[in-house]
Design a protein around this motif. Sequence first.
Motif, PDB file in Angstrom:
ATOM      1  N   LEU A 123       0.081 -17.569  -5.532  1.00 22.07           N
ATOM      2  CA  LEU A 123       0.076 -16.532  -6.562  1.00 22.07           C
ATOM      3  C   LEU A 123      -1.349 -16.273  -7.032  1.00 22.07           C
ATOM      4  O   LEU A 123      -2.039 -17.180  -7.489  1.00 22.07           O
ATOM      5  CB  LEU A 123       0.949 -16.967  -7.744  1.00 22.07           C
ATOM      6  CG  LEU A 123       0.966 -16.049  -8.969  1.00 22.07           C
ATOM      7  CD1 LEU A 123       1.533 -14.681  -8.617  1.00 22.07           C
ATOM      8  CD2 LEU A 123       1.774 -16.686 -10.096  1.00 22.07           C
ATOM      9  N   ASP A 124      -1.774 -15.019  -6.921  1.00 23.17           N
ATOM     10  CA  ASP A 124      -3.084 -14.628  -7.435  1.00 23.17           C
ATOM     11  C   ASP A 124      -3.047 -14.567  -8.965  1.00 23.17           C
ATOM     12  O   ASP A 124      -1.994 -14.382  -9.580  1.00 23.17           O
ATOM     13  CB  ASP A 124      -3.484 -13.259  -6.888  1.00 23.17           C
ATOM     14  CG  ASP A 124      -3.723 -13.274  -5.386  1.00 23.17           C
ATOM     15  OD1 ASP A 124      -4.125 -14.336  -4.863  1.00 23.17           O
ATOM     16  OD2 ASP A 124      -3.487 -12.231  -4.746  1.00 23.17           O
ATOM     17  N   ARG A 125      -4.214 -14.704  -9.576  1.00 21.65           N
ATOM     18  CA  ARG A 125      -4.289 -14.608 -11.037  1.00 21.65           C
ATOM     19  C   ARG A 125      -3.927 -13.206 -11.530  1.00 21.65           C
ATOM     20  O   ARG A 125      -3.472 -13.036 -12.659  1.00 21.65           O
ATOM     21  CB  ARG A 125      -5.688 -14.980 -11.505  1.00 21.65           C
ATOM     22  CG  ARG A 125      -5.966 -16.470 -11.412  1.00 21.65           C
ATOM     23  CD  ARG A 125      -5.320 -17.197 -12.575  1.00 21.65           C
ATOM     24  NE  ARG A 125      -5.242 -18.641 -12.343  1.00 21.65           N
ATOM     25  CZ  ARG A 125      -4.783 -19.508 -13.216  1.00 21.65           C
ATOM     26  NH1 ARG A 125      -4.339 -19.083 -14.389  1.00 21.65           N
ATOM     27  NH2 ARG A 125      -4.729 -20.782 -12.946  1.00 21.65           N
ATOM     28  N   GLU A 126      -4.124 -12.215 -10.711  1.00 23.14           N
ATOM     29  CA  GLU A 126      -3.722 -10.847 -11.056  1.00 23.14           C
ATOM     30  C   GLU A 126      -3.042 -10.217  -9.846  1.00 23.14           C
ATOM     31  O   GLU A 126      -3.586 -10.241  -8.743  1.00 23.14           O
ATOM     32  CB  GLU A 126      -4.930 -10.005 -11.488  1.00 23.14           C
ATOM     33  CG  GLU A 126      -4.559  -8.588 -11.894  1.00 23.14           C
ATOM     34  CD  GLU A 126      -5.717  -7.830 -12.510  1.00 23.14           C
ATOM     35  OE1 GLU A 126      -5.773  -6.586 -12.348  1.00 23.14           O
ATOM     36  OE2 GLU A 126      -6.564  -8.467 -13.176  1.00 23.14           O
ATOM     37  N   THR A 127      -1.868  -9.658 -10.068  1.00 27.25           N
ATOM     38  CA  THR A 127      -1.099  -9.044  -8.985  1.00 27.25           C
ATOM     39  C   THR A 127      -0.657  -7.656  -9.405  1.00 27.25           C
ATOM     40  O   THR A 127      -0.043  -7.477 -10.465  1.00 27.25           O
ATOM     41  CB  THR A 127       0.152  -9.881  -8.648  1.00 27.25           C
ATOM     42  OG1 THR A 127      -0.232 -11.222  -8.331  1.00 27.25           O
ATOM     43  CG2 THR A 127       0.886  -9.286  -7.454  1.00 27.25           C
ATOM     44  N   THR A 128      -0.976  -6.670  -8.580  1.00 32.21           N
ATOM     45  CA  THR A 128      -0.513  -5.300  -8.803  1.00 32.21           C
ATOM     46  C   THR A 128       0.695  -5.046  -7.918  1.00 32.21           C
ATOM     47  O   THR A 128       0.630  -5.226  -6.696  1.00 32.21           O
ATOM     48  CB  THR A 128      -1.615  -4.282  -8.492  1.00 32.21           C
ATOM     49  OG1 THR A 128      -2.738  -4.520  -9.358  1.00 32.21           O
ATOM     50  CG2 THR A 128      -1.128  -2.862  -8.691  1.00 32.21           C
ATOM     51  N   LEU A 129       1.789  -4.649  -8.538  1.00 32.00           N
ATOM     52  CA  LEU A 129       3.029  -4.392  -7.817  1.00 32.00           C
ATOM     53  C   LEU A 129       3.358  -2.911  -7.893  1.00 32.00           C
ATOM     54  O   LEU A 129       3.278  -2.296  -8.957  1.00 32.00           O
ATOM     55  CB  LEU A 129       4.166  -5.236  -8.410  1.00 32.00           C
ATOM     56  CG  LEU A 129       3.883  -6.741  -8.291  1.00 32.00           C
ATOM     57  CD1 LEU A 129       3.720  -7.350  -9.670  1.00 32.00           C
ATOM     58  CD2 LEU A 129       4.942  -7.447  -7.480  1.00 32.00           C
ATOM     59  N   GLU A 130       3.724  -2.329  -6.748  1.00 30.19           N
ATOM     60  CA  GLU A 130       3.990  -0.897  -6.688  1.00 30.19           C
ATOM     61  C   GLU A 130       5.192  -0.622  -5.802  1.00 30.19           C
ATOM     62  O   GLU A 130       5.447  -1.337  -4.826  1.00 30.19           O
ATOM     63  CB  GLU A 130       2.772  -0.155  -6.142  1.00 30.19           C
ATOM     64  CG  GLU A 130       1.528  -0.277  -7.012  1.00 30.19           C
ATOM     65  CD  GLU A 130       0.330   0.420  -6.411  1.00 30.19           C
ATOM     66  OE1 GLU A 130      -0.045   1.497  -6.912  1.00 30.19           O
ATOM     67  OE2 GLU A 130      -0.228  -0.117  -5.438  1.00 30.19           O
ATOM     68  N   ILE A 131       5.920   0.433  -6.135  1.00 28.78           N
ATOM     69  CA  ILE A 131       7.019   0.886  -5.296  1.00 28.78           C
ATOM     70  C   ILE A 131       6.471   1.887  -4.282  1.00 28.78           C
ATOM     71  O   ILE A 131       5.551   2.658  -4.592  1.00 28.78           O
ATOM     72  CB  ILE A 131       8.151   1.522  -6.145  1.00 28.78           C
ATOM     73  CG1 ILE A 131       9.445   1.661  -5.333  1.00 28.78           C
ATOM     74  CG2 ILE A 131       7.710   2.829  -6.752  1.00 28.78           C
ATOM     75  CD1 ILE A 131      10.181   0.384  -5.101  1.00 28.78           C
ATOM     76  N   ARG A 132       7.020   1.867  -3.073  1.00 31.43           N
ATOM     77  CA  ARG A 132       6.603   2.795  -2.014  1.00 31.43           C
ATOM     78  C   ARG A 132       7.834   3.598  -1.600  1.00 31.43           C
ATOM     79  O   ARG A 132       8.578   3.216  -0.701  1.00 31.43           O
ATOM     80  CB  ARG A 132       6.050   2.027  -0.811  1.00 31.43           C
ATOM     81  CG  ARG A 132       4.942   1.040  -1.142  1.00 31.43           C
ATOM     82  CD  ARG A 132       3.646   1.721  -1.524  1.00 31.43           C
ATOM     83  NE  ARG A 132       2.570   0.745  -1.699  1.00 31.43           N
ATOM     84  CZ  ARG A 132       1.324   1.058  -2.032  1.00 31.43           C
ATOM     85  NH1 ARG A 132       0.999   2.321  -2.222  1.00 31.43           N
ATOM     86  NH2 ARG A 132       0.412   0.118  -2.184  1.00 31.43           N
ATOM     87  N   PRO A 133       8.088   4.713  -2.274  1.00 27.89           N
ATOM     88  CA  PRO A 133       9.310   5.480  -2.007  1.00 27.89           C
ATOM     89  C   PRO A 133       9.407   5.965  -0.562  1.00 27.89           C
ATOM     90  O   PRO A 133       8.443   6.492   0.009  1.00 27.89           O
ATOM     91  CB  PRO A 133       9.208   6.664  -2.973  1.00 27.89           C
ATOM     92  CG  PRO A 133       8.297   6.186  -4.060  1.00 27.89           C
ATOM     93  CD  PRO A 133       7.296   5.304  -3.362  1.00 27.89           C
ATOM     94  N   GLY A 134      10.581   5.768   0.044  1.00 25.28           N
ATOM     95  CA  GLY A 134      10.854   6.288   1.383  1.00 25.28           C
ATOM     96  C   GLY A 134       9.957   5.743   2.472  1.00 25.28           C
ATOM     97  O   GLY A 134       9.801   6.373   3.519  1.00 25.28           O
ATOM     98  N   ALA A 135       9.386   4.557   2.260  1.00 28.18           N
ATOM     99  CA  ALA A 135       8.376   4.040   3.191  1.00 28.18           C
ATOM    100  C   ALA A 135       8.955   3.388   4.432  1.00 28.18           C
ATOM    101  O   ALA A 135       8.228   3.092   5.373  1.00 28.18           O
ATOM    102  CB  ALA A 135       7.470   3.035   2.472  1.00 28.18           C
ATOM    103  N   LEU A 136      10.267   3.156   4.454  1.00 26.48           N
ATOM    104  CA  LEU A 136      10.874   2.431   5.574  1.00 26.48           C
ATOM    105  C   LEU A 136      12.092   3.179   6.079  1.00 26.48           C
ATOM    106  O   LEU A 136      13.011   3.500   5.315  1.00 26.48           O
ATOM    107  CB  LEU A 136      11.292   1.029   5.131  1.00 26.48           C
ATOM    108  CG  LEU A 136      11.972   0.149   6.188  1.00 26.48           C
ATOM    109  CD1 LEU A 136      10.981  -0.222   7.292  1.00 26.48           C
ATOM    110  CD2 LEU A 136      12.556  -1.107   5.549  1.00 26.48           C
ATOM    111  N   ASN A 137      12.111   3.466   7.380  1.00 30.04           N
ATOM    112  CA  ASN A 137      13.292   4.031   8.020  1.00 30.04           C
ATOM    113  C   ASN A 137      14.208   2.895   8.457  1.00 30.04           C
ATOM    114  O   ASN A 137      13.753   1.926   9.067  1.00 30.04           O
ATOM    115  CB  ASN A 137      12.913   4.887   9.223  1.00 30.04           C
ATOM    116  CG  ASN A 137      12.227   6.179   8.817  1.00 30.04           C
ATOM    117  OD1 ASN A 137      12.580   6.782   7.802  1.00 30.04           O
ATOM    118  ND2 ASN A 137      11.243   6.612   9.592  1.00 30.04           N
ATOM    119  N   VAL A 138      15.486   2.999   8.136  1.00 30.09           N
ATOM    120  CA  VAL A 138      16.451   1.964   8.500  1.00 30.09           C
ATOM    121  C   VAL A 138      17.668   2.607   9.156  1.00 30.09           C
ATOM    122  O   VAL A 138      18.037   3.748   8.842  1.00 30.09           O
ATOM    123  CB  VAL A 138      16.904   1.136   7.280  1.00 30.09           C
ATOM    124  CG1 VAL A 138      15.773   0.262   6.768  1.00 30.09           C
ATOM    125  CG2 VAL A 138      17.438   2.025   6.165  1.00 30.09           C
TER     126      VAL A 138
END
Length: 306
Positions: free
Chosen positions: A279-294
């Motif tokens: 775990l990094d001391r600072e973590t940026t988390l983001e959503i990536r809409p529609g980024a994966l075809n399934v």
Amino acid sequence: MKFAAVLNRDGGTLRTTDLAAFSDRMRRTLESAGHSLSIDVVAGKDVVETLDSAVSRRAVDIVLAGGGDGTISAAAARLMGKEKALAILPAGTMNLFARGLGIPQSLDAALKSFADGEIIAVDMATANGQPFIHQFSIGMHARMVQLRQRMEFGSRLGKIGASAKAAWATIKNPPAMNVTLSIGETEIAARITGIGITNNLFGEGHLPYADNPAGGVLGIYVTVAQQRAELVKFFFDVARGKWRDNEHVEIHQADRAVLKIHSGSKKFHAVMDGELVRLDRETTLEIRPGALNVLVPASIAEAKAA
């Protein structure tokens, strides 16, 4: 469509599956529906290299990944932002991402659903740029995984039992961390026992997976329970999918969040899609809409289109 199957013979239920017989059934099922198929059955240590090879092949339309959470997450990471689609054989312990996609939970039923399946786009999430399909978590979950890794188990039931033992050990000695969590314009400073940040909000009343894998948001679950009775209730509510019934859980949603760790100087760990990572001391988390075809069952694609 042209399928390239990568089966981790060391992963999940595939460890105890007759993979030669299953490979024959895969060929019959998909080829009788007009598809073509190549199959690589590999050891766990060779999965990433084999996935890279499958993704790089121009002729491949679908990468069919079979194994536990680590295998599926690795495949999704390599397909993020690409036209090729991922098909998931649910061979893990809980198969939570596959459940959210409506994929049948037996290997043969999943395979049959792929024969006339359809491709849809769903979301992925990232933590400091590293993709994940299900959840990034710190605190209690990371402690549980660390404890479980020290235990021996050789089956799905054995893993569930080891998880229960690790959960009880965590309840008796819960971690506590001082964090700052920035969500939009809001900044939360708290001493927490756990934070889970998920690829879309979990549904209610079932195992923790997203009812809408294309919802376009991070689910953010902050746990401040510390007393043993509070922690027991927390784990019980999580198992029942009753997050919103627990007074010690705050739920937020956002397209981006920044997590900062302020506790001490020791190294902490996080869990990403079931795998323990630093775990990094600072973590940026983001959503990536529609980024994966399934690839999903046709009925699921039709329902989502409606």
